[in-house]
Scaffold this motif. Structure first.
Motif, PDB file in Angstrom:
ATOM      1  N   LEU A   1     -38.380  46.895 -57.611  1.00  0.00           N
ATOM      2  CA  LEU A   1     -37.007  45.798 -57.858  1.00  0.00           C
ATOM      3  C   LEU A   1     -37.234  45.299 -56.107  1.00  0.00           C
ATOM      4  CD1 LEU A   1     -34.747  44.937 -59.652  1.00  0.00           C
ATOM      5  CD2 LEU A   1     -33.535  46.998 -58.512  1.00  0.00           C
ATOM      6  N   LEU A   2     -36.861  43.878 -56.395  1.00  0.00           N
ATOM      7  CA  LEU A   2     -36.317  43.208 -55.361  1.00  0.00           C
ATOM      8  C   LEU A   2     -35.252  42.686 -55.202  1.00  0.00           C
ATOM      9  CD1 LEU A   2     -39.771  41.140 -54.741  1.00  0.00           C
ATOM     10  CD2 LEU A   2     -39.543  43.203 -54.290  1.00  0.00           C
ATOM     11  N   LEU A   3     -34.421  43.492 -53.855  1.00  0.00           N
ATOM     12  CA  LEU A   3     -32.274  42.984 -54.218  1.00  0.00           C
ATOM     13  C   LEU A   3     -32.636  41.237 -52.841  1.00  0.00           C
ATOM     14  CD1 LEU A   3     -31.961  46.448 -54.859  1.00  0.00           C
ATOM     15  CD2 LEU A   3     -31.360  44.752 -56.325  1.00  0.00           C
ATOM     16  N   ASP A   4     -32.482  40.864 -52.974  1.00  0.00           N
ATOM     17  CA  ASP A   4     -32.245  39.672 -52.477  1.00  0.00           C
ATOM     18  C   ASP A   4     -30.455  39.925 -51.361  1.00  0.00           C
ATOM     19  OD1 ASP A   4     -32.255  37.815 -49.982  1.00  0.00           O
ATOM     20  OD2 ASP A   4     -32.511  36.306 -51.153  1.00  0.00           O
ATOM     21  N   GLU A   5     -30.198  40.237 -50.285  1.00  0.00           N
ATOM     22  CA  GLU A   5     -28.859  40.012 -50.260  1.00  0.00           C
ATOM     23  C   GLU A   5     -28.134  41.060 -50.879  1.00  0.00           C
ATOM     24  OE1 GLU A   5     -27.348  38.681 -47.014  1.00  0.00           O
ATOM     25  OE2 GLU A   5     -28.903  37.478 -46.064  1.00  0.00           O
TER      26      GLU A   5
ATOM     27  N   MET B   1     -37.131  54.392 -59.011  1.00  0.00           N
ATOM     28  CA  MET B   1     -37.686  53.235 -58.787  1.00  0.00           C
ATOM     29  C   MET B   1     -37.910  53.079 -57.324  1.00  0.00           C
ATOM     30  SD  MET B   1     -35.961  50.233 -60.698  1.00  0.00           S
ATOM     31  CE  MET B   1     -35.977  50.429 -61.497  1.00  0.00           C
ATOM     32  N   THR B   2     -38.946  52.198 -57.883  1.00  0.00           N
ATOM     33  CA  THR B   2     -39.117  51.476 -55.796  1.00  0.00           C
ATOM     34  C   THR B   2     -39.005  50.193 -55.944  1.00  0.00           C
ATOM     35  OG1 THR B   2     -42.011  52.028 -56.666  1.00  0.00           O
ATOM     36  CG2 THR B   2     -41.284  50.315 -54.730  1.00  0.00           C
ATOM     37  N   ILE B   3     -37.856  49.913 -54.516  1.00  0.00           N
ATOM     38  CA  ILE B   3     -37.018  49.002 -54.129  1.00  0.00           C
ATOM     39  C   ILE B   3     -37.464  48.349 -52.657  1.00  0.00           C
ATOM     40  CG2 ILE B   3     -34.413  48.719 -54.200  1.00  0.00           C
ATOM     41  CD1 ILE B   3     -34.313  51.579 -55.760  1.00  0.00           C
ATOM     42  N   VAL B   4     -36.752  47.373 -52.860  1.00  0.00           N
ATOM     43  CA  VAL B   4     -37.457  46.140 -52.040  1.00  0.00           C
ATOM     44  C   VAL B   4     -35.606  45.752 -51.656  1.00  0.00           C
ATOM     45  CG1 VAL B   4     -38.103  44.518 -50.192  1.00  0.00           C
ATOM     46  CG2 VAL B   4     -39.484  46.213 -51.932  1.00  0.00           C
ATOM     47  N   ILE B   5     -35.317  45.853 -50.520  1.00  0.00           N
ATOM     48  CA  ILE B   5     -33.648  45.206 -50.192  1.00  0.00           C
ATOM     49  C   ILE B   5     -34.327  44.352 -48.544  1.00  0.00           C
ATOM     50  CG2 ILE B   5     -33.111  47.526 -49.603  1.00  0.00           C
ATOM     51  CD1 ILE B   5     -30.100  47.223 -50.413  1.00  0.00           C
ATOM     52  N   ILE B   6     -33.612  43.207 -49.340  1.00  0.00           N
ATOM     53  CA  ILE B   6     -32.958  42.882 -47.935  1.00  0.00           C
ATOM     54  C   ILE B   6     -31.660  42.783 -47.444  1.00  0.00           C
ATOM     55  CG2 ILE B   6     -32.846  40.118 -46.426  1.00  0.00           C
ATOM     56  CD1 ILE B   6     -35.276  39.584 -48.812  1.00  0.00           C
TER      57      ILE B   6
ATOM     58  N   MET C   1     -36.467  59.576 -51.630  1.00  0.00           N
ATOM     59  CA  MET C   1     -37.714  60.297 -51.353  1.00  0.00           C
ATOM     60  C   MET C   1     -38.484  59.963 -51.610  1.00  0.00           C
ATOM     61  SD  MET C   1     -38.271  63.189 -50.124  1.00  0.00           S
ATOM     62  CE  MET C   1     -39.573  64.610 -50.952  1.00  0.00           C
ATOM     63  N   ILE C   2     -39.892  59.486 -51.350  1.00  0.00           N
ATOM     64  CA  ILE C   2     -41.124  58.644 -51.416  1.00  0.00           C
ATOM     65  C   ILE C   2     -41.288  60.038 -52.587  1.00  0.00           C
ATOM     66  CG2 ILE C   2     -43.363  58.091 -50.719  1.00  0.00           C
ATOM     67  CD1 ILE C   2     -41.871  57.204 -47.931  1.00  0.00           C
ATOM     68  N   ALA C   3     -42.053  59.484 -53.982  1.00  0.00           N
ATOM     69  CA  ALA C   3     -42.634  60.506 -54.847  1.00  0.00           C
ATOM     70  C   ALA C   3     -44.351  60.402 -54.208  1.00  0.00           C
ATOM     71  CB  ALA C   3     -42.795  59.739 -55.968  1.00  0.00           C
ATOM     72  N   THR C   4     -45.534  59.683 -53.945  1.00  0.00           N
ATOM     73  CA  THR C   4     -46.863  59.795 -53.820  1.00  0.00           C
ATOM     74  C   THR C   4     -46.605  58.722 -52.305  1.00  0.00           C
ATOM     75  OG1 THR C   4     -47.440  57.600 -54.592  1.00  0.00           O
ATOM     76  CG2 THR C   4     -46.810  60.141 -56.073  1.00  0.00           C
ATOM     77  N   ASN C   5     -48.116  58.241 -52.155  1.00  0.00           N
ATOM     78  CA  ASN C   5     -48.326  58.019 -51.310  1.00  0.00           C
ATOM     79  C   ASN C   5     -48.818  56.952 -51.754  1.00  0.00           C
ATOM     80  OD1 ASN C   5     -47.006  58.936 -48.842  1.00  0.00           O
ATOM     81  ND2 ASN C   5     -49.372  60.553 -48.828  1.00  0.00           N
ATOM     82  N   ASP C   6     -49.141  56.258 -52.976  1.00  0.00           N
ATOM     83  CA  ASP C   6     -49.583  54.830 -52.910  1.00  0.00           C
ATOM     84  C   ASP C   6     -48.543  54.348 -53.314  1.00  0.00           C
ATOM     85  OD1 ASP C   6     -50.048  57.091 -56.730  1.00  0.00           O
ATOM     86  OD2 ASP C   6     -51.814  56.046 -54.730  1.00  0.00           O
ATOM     87  N   ILE C   7     -49.627  52.952 -52.486  1.00  0.00           N
ATOM     88  CA  ILE C   7     -49.551  51.696 -52.146  1.00  0.00           C
ATOM     89  C   ILE C   7     -48.575  50.516 -53.606  1.00  0.00           C
ATOM     90  CG2 ILE C   7     -49.582  49.219 -50.805  1.00  0.00           C
ATOM     91  CD1 ILE C   7     -49.183  51.877 -49.320  1.00  0.00           C
TER      92      ILE C   7
ATOM     93  N   ASP D   1     -47.108  47.050 -46.364  1.00  0.00           N
ATOM     94  CA  ASP D   1     -46.816  47.790 -47.517  1.00  0.00           C
ATOM     95  C   ASP D   1     -45.628  49.000 -47.498  1.00  0.00           C
ATOM     96  OD1 ASP D   1     -49.910  47.817 -47.458  1.00  0.00           O
ATOM     97  OD2 ASP D   1     -50.631  49.673 -46.189  1.00  0.00           O
ATOM     98  N   ILE D   2     -45.684  49.144 -49.335  1.00  0.00           N
ATOM     99  CA  ILE D   2     -44.684  49.644 -49.711  1.00  0.00           C
ATOM    100  C   ILE D   2     -45.249  50.295 -50.984  1.00  0.00           C
ATOM    101  CG2 ILE D   2     -42.165  48.970 -51.091  1.00  0.00           C
ATOM    102  CD1 ILE D   2     -42.083  47.332 -48.802  1.00  0.00           C
ATOM    103  N   ARG D   3     -44.576  51.571 -50.129  1.00  0.00           N
ATOM    104  CA  ARG D   3     -45.150  52.628 -51.176  1.00  0.00           C
ATOM    105  C   ARG D   3     -44.052  53.578 -52.282  1.00  0.00           C
ATOM    106  NH1 ARG D   3     -44.604  56.269 -45.732  1.00  0.00           N
ATOM    107  NH2 ARG D   3     -46.198  55.309 -44.444  1.00  0.00           N
ATOM    108  N   GLU D   4     -44.847  54.060 -53.594  1.00  0.00           N
ATOM    109  CA  GLU D   4     -44.078  54.627 -54.256  1.00  0.00           C
ATOM    110  C   GLU D   4     -43.413  55.137 -54.573  1.00  0.00           C
ATOM    111  OE1 GLU D   4     -45.375  55.436 -59.351  1.00  0.00           O
ATOM    112  OE2 GLU D   4     -46.849  55.681 -57.870  1.00  0.00           O
ATOM    113  N   GLY D   5     -42.098  54.416 -54.836  1.00  0.00           N
ATOM    114  CA  GLY D   5     -40.800  55.100 -54.922  1.00  0.00           C
ATOM    115  C   GLY D   5     -40.153  55.633 -53.967  1.00  0.00           C
TER     116      GLY D   5
END
Length: 256
Positions: A175-179, A204-209, A1-7, A30-34
């Motif tokens: 948090l950036l997760l690479d595989e 937490m904002t997460i980017v996952i490959i 669930m996206i908390a806000t539209n902040d980038i 753009d990665i959004r907060e949450g």
């Protein structure tokens, strides 16, 4: 669930070339907060290169990366980490000759002081603040029984979980997760998905490959698809599943 539209993270017209080869070509994202944002694509699409640009391992040939309005381009990896960006690498990067507990205590010391020395770890009393917080973090992620095991003796799945704990105790904003499930058996993959759900639910904002589409569609709020170093699609999971370009370039091989 996206908390806000902040980038939180803004990737602006990023290019990366190696000897004339375009590993990344005009990537905007753009990665959004949450949110949990997955980046997918075939091998050689530029996914890990993009993460390396974001954390300062590689400089972009052109373009810039912004984190909460601060430009990351030109900063060193440790400086980006100190701003609140943590990365879990494709191959677990832990100290194999230290215990699981010592690995986490090291990360906490590094985050607090911006530097650490291996010889200092043994001087930390596990009954003190750092030790107790480290023990609690490990128990929360299912590693409590491995506190005094050497990091190098862990299974691949437990090494990945340890590295996630190392990232989390630094209290990152991103948090950036690479595989994170690469090479795991299905049971370890499912356990890792559950841990990631807990992290996601914390806001937490997460980017996952990730190549495993079961993982991607279990966790992602939005998905970006790379192919040949370019963004070919962005959207929510249902949009990506039905996108003809994505099916042709990638998902057709994955049998989602």
């Amino acid at each position: 669930m996206i908390a806000t539209n902040d980038i939180v993270l803004h990737i602006d017209h990023v290019h990366k070339t190696f000897a004339g080869l375009h590993a990344l070509a005009d990537v905007n994202l753009d990665i959004r907060e949450g949110e949990t944002h997955a980046i997918i694509g075939p091998n050689g699409a530029g996914k890990s290169t993009l993460l390396n640009v974001c954390v300062g391992v590689l400089p972009p040939t052109q373009g810039k990366v912004m984190f909460h309005g601060t430009e990351l381009t030109g900063l060193k990896p440790y400086e980006i980490n100190q701003l609140g960006v943590a990365r879990v690498f494709q191959t677990p990067e832990i100290f194999g000759d230290l215990t699981v507990l010592e690995n986490v205590m090291m990360a906490m010391l590094s985050h607090r002081d911006g530097a650490f020395r291996l010889k200092l770890v043994s001087r930390f009393d596990e009954q003190g603040e750092i030790g107790q917080r480290a023990i609690q973090a490990l128990r929360e992620r299912g590693l409590g029984e491995h506190l005094y095991h050497l990091g190098g003796a862990l299974s691949r799945g437990d090494k990945r979980r340890l590295e996630m704990v190392i990232g989390l105790v630094q209290k990152p904003k991103l948090l950036l997760l690479d595989e994170p499930t690469a090479g795991m058996a299905r049971a370890d993959t499912n356990a890792t998905i559950e841990i990631l759900r807990q992290i996601k639910d914390s806001g937490m904002t997460i980017v996952i490959i990730e190549h495993d589409m079961h993982v991607v569609f279990s966790l992602a709020d939005r998905i970006t698809v790379l192919a040949g170093g370019r963004v070919i699609a962005q959207g929510v999971p249902d949009e990506i599943k039905g996108n003809p370009k994505v099916i042709e370039a990638y998902l057709g091989e994955e049998q989602v």
